[in-house]
Design a protein around this motif. Structure first.
Motif, PDB file in Angstrom:
ATOM      1  N   ILE A   1       0.839  -1.199   0.000  1.00 24.35           N
ATOM      2  CA  ILE A   1       0.000   0.000   0.000  1.00 24.35           C
ATOM      3  C   ILE A   1       0.870   1.244   0.000  1.00 24.35           C
ATOM      4  N   ASP A   2       1.893   1.270   0.855  1.00 29.21           N
ATOM      5  CA  ASP A   2       2.806   2.419   0.896  1.00 29.21           C
ATOM      6  C   ASP A   2       3.500   2.621  -0.446  1.00 29.21           C
ATOM      7  N   ARG A   3       3.915   1.527  -1.091  1.00 31.05           N
ATOM      8  CA  ARG A   3       4.579   1.627  -2.390  1.00 31.05           C
ATOM      9  C   ARG A   3       3.652   2.247  -3.434  1.00 31.05           C
ATOM     10  N   ARG A   4       2.402   1.815  -3.428  1.00 27.81           N
ATOM     11  CA  ARG A   4       1.456   2.345  -4.415  1.00 27.81           C
ATOM     12  C   ARG A   4       1.117   3.809  -4.150  1.00 27.81           C
ATOM     13  N   ILE A   5       0.980   4.166  -2.884  1.00 32.72           N
ATOM     14  CA  ILE A   5       0.722   5.573  -2.548  1.00 32.72           C
ATOM     15  C   ILE A   5       1.885   6.435  -3.009  1.00 32.72           C
ATOM     16  N   GLN A   6       3.105   5.982  -2.731  1.00 33.90           N
ATOM     17  CA  GLN A   6       4.298   6.735  -3.134  1.00 33.90           C
ATOM     18  C   GLN A   6       4.371   6.867  -4.651  1.00 33.90           C
ATOM     19  N   ALA A   7       4.068   5.794  -5.379  1.00 32.69           N
ATOM     20  CA  ALA A   7       4.085   5.841  -6.842  1.00 32.69           C
ATOM     21  C   ALA A   7       3.052   6.830  -7.365  1.00 32.69           C
ATOM     22  N   ALA A   8       1.872   6.853  -6.754  1.00 32.36           N
ATOM     23  CA  ALA A   8       0.825   7.786  -7.182  1.00 32.36           C
ATOM     24  C   ALA A   8       1.236   9.224  -6.906  1.00 32.36           C
TER      25      ALA A   8
ATOM     26  N   ARG B   1      -0.129   9.508 -14.132  1.00 31.67           N
ATOM     27  CA  ARG B   1      -0.385   8.129 -14.554  1.00 31.67           C
ATOM     28  C   ARG B   1      -1.681   7.581 -13.987  1.00 31.67           C
ATOM     29  N   LEU B   2      -2.318   8.312 -13.084  1.00 33.74           N
ATOM     30  CA  LEU B   2      -3.560   7.830 -12.485  1.00 33.74           C
ATOM     31  C   LEU B   2      -4.688   7.888 -13.507  1.00 33.74           C
TER      32      LEU B   2
ATOM     33  N   LEU C   1     -11.393  -1.323 -20.167  1.00 32.04           N
ATOM     34  CA  LEU C   1     -11.615  -2.763 -20.079  1.00 32.04           C
ATOM     35  C   LEU C   1     -12.698  -3.221 -21.044  1.00 32.04           C
ATOM     36  N   GLU C   2     -13.790  -2.464 -21.102  1.00 31.92           N
ATOM     37  CA  GLU C   2     -14.901  -2.819 -21.988  1.00 31.92           C
ATOM     38  C   GLU C   2     -14.477  -2.748 -23.461  1.00 31.92           C
ATOM     39  N   ALA C   3     -13.501  -1.886 -23.764  1.00 34.02           N
ATOM     40  CA  ALA C   3     -13.013  -1.747 -25.123  1.00 34.02           C
ATOM     41  C   ALA C   3     -11.918  -2.775 -25.432  1.00 34.02           C
ATOM     42  N   GLY C   4     -11.626  -3.639 -24.457  1.00 31.70           N
ATOM     43  CA  GLY C   4     -10.602  -4.661 -24.662  1.00 31.70           C
ATOM     44  C   GLY C   4      -9.188  -4.132 -24.536  1.00 31.70           C
ATOM     45  N   GLN C   5      -9.050  -2.963 -23.949  1.00 22.94           N
ATOM     46  CA  GLN C   5      -7.726  -2.369 -23.762  1.00 22.94           C
ATOM     47  C   GLN C   5      -7.200  -2.689 -22.374  1.00 22.94           C
ATOM     48  N   ARG C   6      -5.890  -2.599 -22.230  1.00 18.07           N
ATOM     49  CA  ARG C   6      -5.283  -2.776 -20.911  1.00 18.07           C
ATOM     50  C   ARG C   6      -5.318  -1.410 -20.224  1.00 18.07           C
ATOM     51  N   PRO C   7      -5.983  -1.332 -19.070  1.00 14.51           N
ATOM     52  CA  PRO C   7      -6.090  -0.044 -18.383  1.00 14.51           C
ATOM     53  C   PRO C   7      -4.731   0.447 -17.906  1.00 14.51           C
ATOM     54  N   GLY C   8      -4.592   1.781 -17.819  1.00 11.29           N
ATOM     55  CA  GLY C   8      -3.389   2.369 -17.265  1.00 11.29           C
ATOM     56  C   GLY C   8      -3.245   1.926 -15.818  1.00 11.29           C
ATOM     57  N   SER C   9      -2.009   1.777 -15.371  1.00 14.96           N
ATOM     58  CA  SER C   9      -1.795   1.254 -14.039  1.00 14.96           C
ATOM     59  C   SER C   9      -0.464   1.705 -13.505  1.00 14.96           C
TER      60      SER C   9
END
Length: 82
Positions: free
Chosen positions: A48-55, A61-62, A72-80
């Motif tokens: 959780i701390d790693r993801r908060i820091q990355a955000a 990138r959010l 997802l509905e369009a068959g694309q890979r969501p940003g992450s």
């Protein structure tokens, strides 16, 4: 094979209100492994701390939830961030 007793308990549990079923399911799940993983909680906290820091380091990138669902509905890979 499921015993008749298990089937009866299951059928009775289905008649409970949703909140009670959630509590029952949680208690049953927890009963399967009575020994908690001492490192499990700290692993989650680190992730959780790693993801908060990355955000915080790269908020551009959010992607909001609605956009993620659209991708997802369009068959694309969501940003992450991961």
């Amino acid at each position: 094979m499921v015993s008749q007793n298990s089937k009866a308990v299951f059928e009775a549990a289905l008649q409970l209100p949703a909140d009670d079923r959630v509590r029952l399911a949680t208690q049953l799940w927890q009963s399967l492994d009575a020994r908690p993983d001492p490192d499990g909680e700290s692993d989650w906290e680190r992730e959780i701390d790693r993801r908060i820091q990355a955000a915080r380091q790269n908020p551009s990138r959010l992607v909001d939830g609605q956009e993620t669902l659209r991708q997802l509905e369009a068959g694309q890979r969501p940003g992450s961030l991961v």
